[in-house]
Design an enzyme around this catalytic site. Structure first.
Site, PDB file in Angstrom:
ATOM      1  N   GLU A 152       0.827  -1.214   0.000  1.00  0.00           N
ATOM      2  CA  GLU A 152       0.000   0.000   0.000  1.00  0.00           C
ATOM      3  C   GLU A 152       0.860   1.263   0.000  1.00  0.00           C
ATOM      4  O   GLU A 152       0.821   2.066   0.947  1.00  0.00           O
ATOM      5  CB  GLU A 152      -0.936   0.004   1.212  1.00  0.00           C
ATOM      6  CG  GLU A 152      -2.033  -1.027   1.127  1.00  0.00           C
ATOM      7  CD  GLU A 152      -3.086  -0.872   2.223  1.00  0.00           C
ATOM      8  OE1 GLU A 152      -2.806  -0.196   3.226  1.00  0.00           O
ATOM      9  OE2 GLU A 152      -4.183  -1.431   2.063  1.00  0.00           O
ATOM     10  N   GLU A 309      -6.495  -7.792  -0.041  1.00  0.00           N
ATOM     11  CA  GLU A 309      -6.910  -7.709   1.363  1.00  0.00           C
ATOM     12  C   GLU A 309      -8.368  -7.299   1.462  1.00  0.00           C
ATOM     13  O   GLU A 309      -8.820  -6.403   0.764  1.00  0.00           O
ATOM     14  CB  GLU A 309      -6.120  -6.633   2.120  1.00  0.00           C
ATOM     15  CG  GLU A 309      -4.656  -6.865   2.292  1.00  0.00           C
ATOM     16  CD  GLU A 309      -3.993  -5.700   3.043  1.00  0.00           C
ATOM     17  OE1 GLU A 309      -4.698  -4.952   3.758  1.00  0.00           O
ATOM     18  OE2 GLU A 309      -2.784  -5.525   2.897  1.00  0.00           O
ATOM     19  N   GLU A 357      -2.454  -3.943  15.619  1.00  0.00           N
ATOM     20  CA  GLU A 357      -3.636  -4.463  14.933  1.00  0.00           C
ATOM     21  C   GLU A 357      -4.246  -5.674  15.618  1.00  0.00           C
ATOM     22  O   GLU A 357      -4.914  -6.486  14.984  1.00  0.00           O
ATOM     23  CB  GLU A 357      -3.275  -4.762  13.470  1.00  0.00           C
ATOM     24  CG  GLU A 357      -2.884  -3.478  12.761  1.00  0.00           C
ATOM     25  CD  GLU A 357      -2.687  -3.627  11.271  1.00  0.00           C
ATOM     26  OE1 GLU A 357      -3.194  -2.775  10.516  1.00  0.00           O
ATOM     27  OE2 GLU A 357      -2.017  -4.589  10.874  1.00  0.00           O
ATOM     28  N   HIS A 360      -7.959  -6.236  15.127  1.00  0.00           N
ATOM     29  CA  HIS A 360      -8.436  -6.331  13.739  1.00  0.00           C
ATOM     30  C   HIS A 360      -8.753  -7.801  13.478  1.00  0.00           C
ATOM     31  O   HIS A 360      -7.957  -8.684  13.805  1.00  0.00           O
ATOM     32  CB  HIS A 360      -7.327  -5.852  12.809  1.00  0.00           C
ATOM     33  CG  HIS A 360      -7.738  -5.652  11.379  1.00  0.00           C
ATOM     34  ND1 HIS A 360      -8.117  -6.689  10.563  1.00  0.00           N
ATOM     35  CD2 HIS A 360      -7.829  -4.523  10.637  1.00  0.00           C
ATOM     36  CE1 HIS A 360      -8.416  -6.205   9.359  1.00  0.00           C
ATOM     37  NE2 HIS A 360      -8.252  -4.895   9.380  1.00  0.00           N
TER      38      HIS A 360
HETATM   39  C1  GAL Z   1      -4.081  -2.337   5.215  1.00  0.00           C
HETATM   40  C2  GAL Z   1      -2.666  -2.858   5.359  1.00  0.00           C
HETATM   41  C3  GAL Z   1      -2.592  -4.088   6.241  1.00  0.00           C
HETATM   42  C4  GAL Z   1      -3.422  -3.878   7.480  1.00  0.00           C
HETATM   43  C5  GAL Z   1      -4.841  -3.565   7.094  1.00  0.00           C
HETATM   44  C6  GAL Z   1      -5.762  -3.369   8.265  1.00  0.00           C
HETATM   45  O1  GAL Z   1      -4.061  -0.985   4.977  1.00  0.00           O
HETATM   46  O2  GAL Z   1      -2.117  -3.146   4.100  1.00  0.00           O
HETATM   47  O3  GAL Z   1      -1.252  -4.341   6.553  1.00  0.00           O
HETATM   48  O4  GAL Z   1      -2.873  -2.828   8.210  1.00  0.00           O
HETATM   49  O5  GAL Z   1      -4.851  -2.376   6.349  1.00  0.00           O
HETATM   50  O6  GAL Z   1      -7.063  -3.016   7.852  1.00  0.00           O
END
Ligand code: GAL
Ligand code: ZN
Length: 662
Positions: A152, A309, A357, A360
């Site tokens: 990203e 993702e 995270e 998450h």
């Molecule tokens: C994305 C990132 C991941 C993780 C994810 C959480 O932006 O590429 O590594 O952080 O968000 O939502």
């Protein structure tokens, strides 16, 4: 697209895998559980720089060797990172000059991720050296399916304002303008900003009040290019050492991000991949997902793409992190698949115990396997195994929607008539098309429009003369177009096109707007034909066009708000206001009918149906976002259940179906 992760027969299913966060004995269990969950592709090593290069030029690859071997033994393919996304503390500590600087002059510290300035030679050299090591060590590993470069780009630091970036920005500008040209383009006679030598030119750092719009726009372009240059440098190492391994980097073409011009980026990857997270407090989040997926397919020029993702359930970075409802992740996955994804992966495989995270969601939650999330993951993983035949197919669409990242950069600047959100504005119009069951291809300005019955042009704020002519020529030759307010206002330097709005498209639309009349929050205006609108209106004169609907109250009582112009052999509609949801559907159905566009199938409201097409056969993917069971007038074999749907296709409440059409 010039490549695809190798060794995958069915749609990809899996996620980011971060084994460095776990002791060795967990890895074996991971692979076993991945197999149970139908996982066939994982992204490894994205944030592992500090564990791979443990100190300056001292490497430890042993653990990664072991992990890749385990995955390979388990039949799981690997999208291997070059691990440059998060430089280790020993590197930033020794080279504080590689840390990025904000517009207010603050240099960011270590302790998070993405701590690098895009133009830092130290970062670039070290990233390239690491990439080389990884390519040499793993280029022939049997588990390797593709390279995942960085992560990203620009997610946290899309713009760096340091002195070095200022220098490189000046070089970038000098390649485009002489000093007179720059002064003209930026309109520097305003507020005494005239530059008499290049060293006076700076990035748009924090200033007493409003910055120069042309400067801001060019800096946005420069920053996208600077990061792209970095990506290309990393990619080139991989292409040189392992020419047959496809390379990607994960984009964020979605509601959260607009800092990179992905039309330029998409031309540089072997296959397009994207990250998408739904906005948990938005009841219509599945429609935003659909727009993002269509945009990504556009970036991929219609070819299959990879969802790198998404989340199985809650994220940890929204104001309130709602869990996904039962079945929601499954529906999300099938919507991406319907819209051209040949695989849908997650951040991440196993939910972290430590670090930023840990709250998450993941494929394997803290609570373990006996969970709604893991069951759903396993279910969809198993279903994907039955959908191999879809891989490689494309998506049918009759409508093109123009999307322009630079219009976002230009139109979202301060001191405009309204605080403007480009993506949200595009989404507003897109929702009407979604509701009408029409699939759109997202295209850049100046795209080839052959084969599209209608081109939709929302808020294309800045256009070059060539782009304006492109749309005119298309309609003159018989095309249909729908243009919305705040289009054609400015040239490519954000200088207003005089003579009345919408500048570049006045003749095409047969209108002349003399003044904007934004509406107050919560205000609604009524229009003829039972329509209503909010947010925006304008004092418009019909200049040869037909009037479809006019205001019947508010400050512009009697003024046209929706117009239709016959231009050459074609038709150009103009929406001079933001129609409310139902009104947008009413007007859009007339526009579509006039252009001969029909819905993919006739489906009840809230049921999404998209057609994928192979060489000889086609499939319908149906996603039922409603709480009621439906039956669709579709014949064929439903691939998940194996059932023949001769009498109509049942799609249960909240469920999905995939039909090979007869
Ligand atoms: C994305 C990132 C991941 C993780 C994810 C959480 O932006 O590429 O590594 O952080 O968000 O939502
Ligand atoms: Zn910098």
């Amino acid at each position: 697209m010039t490549g695809w992760p190798t060794g995958l027969a069915s749609p990809s299913w899996g996620g980011d895998y971060n084994p460095e966060q776990w002791p060795e004995h967990v890895w074996k269990q991971d692979v076993e559980l991945m197999r149970r969950a139908g996982v066939n592709l994982v992204s490894v090593g994205i944030f592992a720089w500090a564990r791979l290069e443990v100190a300056d030029n001292r490497f430890d690859f042993g653990w990664l060797d072991q992990v890749l071997d385990l995955l390979h033994d388990g039949g799981i393919r690997v999208c291997l990172a070059n691990a440059t996304a998060s430089p280790p503390p020993w590197l930033t500590g020794a080279n504080p000059d590689m840390l990025p600087v904000r517009a207010d002059g603050v240099r960011l510290s270590h302790g998070s991720r993405q701590e690098y300035c895009p133009t830092s030679p130290v970062y670039r050299d070290r990233a390239i050296a690491l990439t080389e090591k990884i390519a040499l060590r793993y280029g022939e590993h049997p588990a390797l399916a593709a390279w995942h470069v960085n992560n990203e780009y620009g997610c946290h630091v899309s713009r760096c304002y340091c002195d070095r970036c200022a220098d490189v920005f000046r070089d970038w500008l000098r390649a485009r303008y002489d000093l007179d040209g720059l002064n003209r383009a930026w309109g520097t006679d305003f507020w005494s900003q005239h530059y008499s030598s290049w060293d006076q030119v700076l990035p748009p750092r924090v200033t007493p009040t409003l910055p120069n719009p042309g400067q801001v726009l060019d800096f946005a372009r420069f920053c996208s290019d600077a990061l792209l240059d970095l990506f290309c440098a990393e990619r080139d190492v991989l292409k040189e050492l392992t020419p047959d391994v496809p390379v990607t980097t994960n984009f964020m073409a979605n509601w959260t991000f607009s800092a990179l011009n992905y039309w330029h980026w998409a031309a540089e990857v072997d296959f397009v991949s994207n990250d998408h997270y739904t906005r948990a407090d938005d009841p219509e989040r599945h429609i935003e997902l659909a727009l993002s997926a269509d945009l990504v397919r556009g970036l991929s020029r219609g070819e299959p793409w990879l969802l790198m993702e998404q989340s199985t359930s809650a994220v940890n970075w929204q104001p309130r992190n709602f869990a996904k409802l039962a079945g929601e992740m499954r529906r999300n996955s099938y919507s991406h698949l319907a819209r051209g994804a040949d695989g849908t992966l997650f951040f991440q495989w196993r939910q972290s115990r430590a670090g930023a995270e840990r709250f998450h969601s993941a494929m394997l939650p803290h609570a373990g396997e006996d969970t709604k999330v893991f069951r759903e993951v396993t279910q969809v993983g198993e279903e994907y195994g039955r959908l191999a035949e879809l891989v490689g197919s494309t998506v049918d669409a009759q409508v093109a929607l123009v999307y322009d990242f630079e219009s976002a950069w230009a139109a979202e600047q301060p001191a405009h008539p309204v605080a403007f959100d480009y993506y949200a504005t595009v989404l507003g119009l897109y929702k009407a098309l979604w509701r009408l069951g029409v699939t759109v291809d997202v295209v850049p300005p100046s795209a080839d429009l052959t084969g599209y019955r209608l081109v939709v042009v929302p808020a294309l704020y800045q256009v070059t003369d060539d782009e304006a002519r492109w749309l005119e020529d298309h309609v003159r030759a018989g095309g249909h177009a729908l243009v919305t307010w705040f289009s054609g206002i400015a040239d490519e330097n954000s200088r207003v096109r005089p003579g009345g709005y919408p500048g570049a498209f006045r003749d095409l639309l047969g209108v002349r707007v003399e003044e904007f009349f934004p509406l107050a929050d919560g205000d609604t205006v009524r229009l003829t034909g039972g329509l209503s609108a909010s947010y925006w209106s304008e004092l418009l004169h019909a200049n040869g066009c037909g009037v479809v609907s006019s205001y019947v109250d508010g400050p512009l009582d009697g003024v046209p708000a929706v117009t239709r112009n016959e231009f050459g052999e074609g038709v150009a509609w103009y929406l001079a206001t933001t129609l409310d949801a139902d009104s947008a559907v009413t007007v859009l159905s007339d526009v579509l009918a006039g252009a001969g566009v029909t819905p993919t199938v006739s489906a009840p409201p809230g049921v999404e149906v998209v057609r994928r097409r192979g060489e000889r056969i086609s499939w319908l993917v149906a996603i039922n976002h409603t709480g009621a069971d439906v039956v669709l007038p579709v014949e064929g074999v439903e691939l998940i259940s194996g059932v023949d749907t001769a009498g109509g296709l049942p799609v249960p409440a909240g469920g999905v179906a995939v039909v090979r059409e007869v």
